[in-house]
Design an enzyme around this catalytic site. Structure first.
Site, short mmCIF file in Angstrom:
data_model
loop_
_atom_site.label_atom_id
_atom_site.label_comp_id
_atom_site.label_asym_id
_atom_site.label_seq_id
_atom_site.Cartn_x
_atom_site.Cartn_y
_atom_site.Cartn_z
N GLY A 128 -48.43 9.71 138.94
CA GLY A 128 -49.75 9.56 139.81
C GLY A 128 -49.08 9.68 141.26
O GLY A 128 -50.25 9.57 142.13
N GLU A 153 -40.70 8.50 131.61
CA GLU A 153 -41.77 8.47 132.83
C GLU A 153 -41.03 7.87 133.79
O GLU A 153 -41.53 6.45 133.96
CB GLU A 153 -43.11 8.15 132.30
CG GLU A 153 -43.75 8.86 131.20
CD GLU A 153 -45.22 8.84 131.12
OE1 GLU A 153 -46.00 9.86 131.30
OE2 GLU A 153 -45.73 7.84 131.29
N GLY A 162 -50.61 12.87 132.65
CA GLY A 162 -51.83 12.27 133.30
C GLY A 162 -52.84 12.88 133.82
O GLY A 162 -53.72 13.54 133.20
N GLY A 163 -52.81 12.82 135.15
CA GLY A 163 -54.08 13.29 136.12
C GLY A 163 -54.29 14.98 135.70
O GLY A 163 -55.48 15.28 135.49
N HIS A 190 -46.38 2.11 127.65
CA HIS A 190 -46.62 2.91 128.88
C HIS A 190 -46.38 1.83 130.20
O HIS A 190 -46.44 0.69 130.10
CB HIS A 190 -47.71 3.26 128.96
CG HIS A 190 -48.20 4.59 130.00
ND1 HIS A 190 -48.27 4.02 131.49
CD2 HIS A 190 -48.14 5.84 129.97
CE1 HIS A 190 -48.56 5.17 132.10
NE2 HIS A 190 -48.49 6.07 131.53
N SER A 234 -46.44 13.19 137.10
CA SER A 234 -46.86 14.24 138.08
C SER A 234 -46.45 15.75 137.53
O SER A 234 -46.04 16.68 138.29
CB SER A 234 -46.06 14.15 139.48
OG SER A 234 -46.50 12.86 140.15
N GLU A 279 -47.54 1.45 132.57
CA GLU A 279 -48.85 0.77 133.16
C GLU A 279 -49.18 -0.58 132.58
O GLU A 279 -49.57 -1.45 132.81
CB GLU A 279 -49.86 1.61 133.40
CG GLU A 279 -50.05 2.67 134.51
CD GLU A 279 -50.45 4.00 134.32
OE1 GLU A 279 -51.54 4.43 133.44
OE2 GLU A 279 -50.28 5.04 135.03
N ASN A 289 -52.70 12.01 128.63
CA ASN A 289 -53.00 10.72 128.57
C ASN A 289 -54.03 10.68 129.45
O ASN A 289 -53.86 10.51 130.74
CB ASN A 289 -51.73 9.85 128.91
CG ASN A 289 -52.10 8.43 129.18
OD1 ASN A 289 -53.22 8.06 128.90
ND2 ASN A 289 -51.09 7.75 129.65
N TRP A 290 -55.32 10.47 128.87
CA TRP A 290 -56.54 10.33 130.02
C TRP A 290 -56.52 9.00 130.50
O TRP A 290 -57.58 8.90 131.31
CB TRP A 290 -57.86 10.77 129.00
CG TRP A 290 -57.90 11.89 128.50
CD1 TRP A 290 -56.76 13.12 128.78
CD2 TRP A 290 -59.01 12.53 127.67
NE1 TRP A 290 -57.27 14.24 127.86
CE2 TRP A 290 -58.23 13.94 127.39
CE3 TRP A 290 -59.89 12.09 127.35
CZ2 TRP A 290 -59.08 14.76 126.75
CZ3 TRP A 290 -61.04 13.34 126.69
CH2 TRP A 290 -60.64 14.31 126.25
N LYS A 291 -55.95 8.00 130.42
CA LYS A 291 -55.86 6.44 130.77
C LYS A 291 -57.42 6.41 130.75
O LYS A 291 -58.05 6.26 129.81
CB LYS A 291 -55.27 6.65 132.24
CG LYS A 291 -53.81 7.37 132.13
CD LYS A 291 -53.09 7.20 133.46
CE LYS A 291 -51.75 7.89 133.35
NZ LYS A 291 -50.81 7.57 134.42
P1 13P Z 1 -49.45 11.65 136.02
O1 13P Z 1 -49.40 12.93 135.31
O2 13P Z 1 -51.03 11.47 136.40
O3 13P Z 1 -48.30 11.15 137.11
O4 13P Z 1 -49.39 10.40 134.81
C1 13P Z 1 -48.38 10.55 134.24
C2 13P Z 1 -48.49 9.48 133.00
O5 13P Z 1 -48.30 8.30 133.19
C3 13P Z 1 -48.62 9.97 131.57
O6 13P Z 1 -48.62 8.83 130.71
#
Ligand code: 13P
Length: 255
Positions: free
Chosen positions: A173, A167, A234-235, A95, A213, A97, A9-11
């Site tokens: 994050g 999640e 994510g990251g 998600h 994470s 967020e 997920n590149w956000k």
């Molecule tokens: P991180 O891997 O950056 O913690 O993000 C997880 C995430 O929200 C994937 O959708």
């Protein structure tokens, strides 16, 4: 045996040239891996460019969100038809967020999931508790509301195709991943909920990812848990090296 699924997920990261570079790098790194699903979820603006790179590869395209209406005066929104148009096979729905910053509810998530399934795209339904909810021992209660709410009125034959991502919000994050024991406890509970809603064969078929994470150095102990079928990253999905390593660990034993 469930096929592992790893999604990046590149956000809100990567412009088109950066997205092309990253997709090319990942494609090179995972060329020979076939017995797992690998999904890239770039921002809307880079979907088409990334599709061009991965179209004939073992990598599939996913979006990060969708709206449930087919078309109309909904400024700023994107429909499932539009996602299909650019080659999406998956879409992340609900998600944390989106729930936190854009006020999505279990009801809107449910509407989205229904429209995604109608279009024959696979939804990745995200669920997870916040830190205060965990500290108040409400984790399982929240997860139950999110799973039951998100999947409300979805028939068994459709439910089987869905991917669920657990999640925990406090792990996203933050560099503080859930321990394998914590993640397994909730993911096993999610499978039990599916059994309750549908039946054991559907519960056994649905793939449940862990997200929060995930890194190259913690994925192995997570993926070794019986109810963790992959990762939503994510990251660490924004760098070719770390994402490729995560995919390789999840593919181990499958190829
Ligand atoms: P991180 O891997 O950056 O913690 O993000 C997880 C995430 O929200 C994937 O959708």
């Amino acid at each position: 045996m469930r096929k592992p699924i790893v999604a990046g997920n590149w956000k809100m990261h990567k412009n088109i040239p950066e997205a092309i570079e990253l997709a090319n790098g990942i494609k090179r790194g995972v060329l020979d891996l076939h017995n797992l699903d690998i999904v890239l979820c770039p921002p809307f603006t880079a979907l088409s460019a990334v599709y061009d790179i991965i179209a004939d590869s073992n990598i599939q395209l996913g979006a990060q969100d969708v709206y449930w209406q087919e078309q109309g005066a909904f400024t700023g929104e994107i429909s499932v038809g539009m996602l299909k148009d650019v080659g999406c096979r998956f879409v992340i729905v609900g998600h944390s967020e989106r729930r936190q910053y854009f006020f999505e509810t279990n009801e809107t998530v449910n509407r989205k999931i229904k429209s995604v399934l109608r279009a024959n795209i696979i939804p990745i339904l995200c669920v997870g508790e916040t830190l205060p909810q965990r500290e108040e021992n409400k984790t399982l209660e929240i997860i139950k509301e999110q799973v039951f709410g998100g999947l409300k009125d979805i028939p068994a034959a459709e439910a089987e195709k869905i991917v669920i991502a657990y999640e925990p919000v406090w792990a996203i994050g933050t560099g503080r991943n859930a321990t394998p024991v914590q993640a397994e406890e909730v993911q096993k509970y999610i499978r039990n909920l599916l059994s309750e809603m549908y039946n054991t064969s559907i519960a056994e078929a649905v793939r449940i990812q862990y997200g929060g994470s995930v890194k190259a150095d913690n994925i192995e102990e997570l993926i070794n848990q019986p109810n963790i079928d992959g990762a939503l990253v994510g990251g660490a999905s924004l760098k070719e090296d770390s994402f490729t390593q995560i995919i390789k660990v999840c593919a181990k034993g499958e190829n």
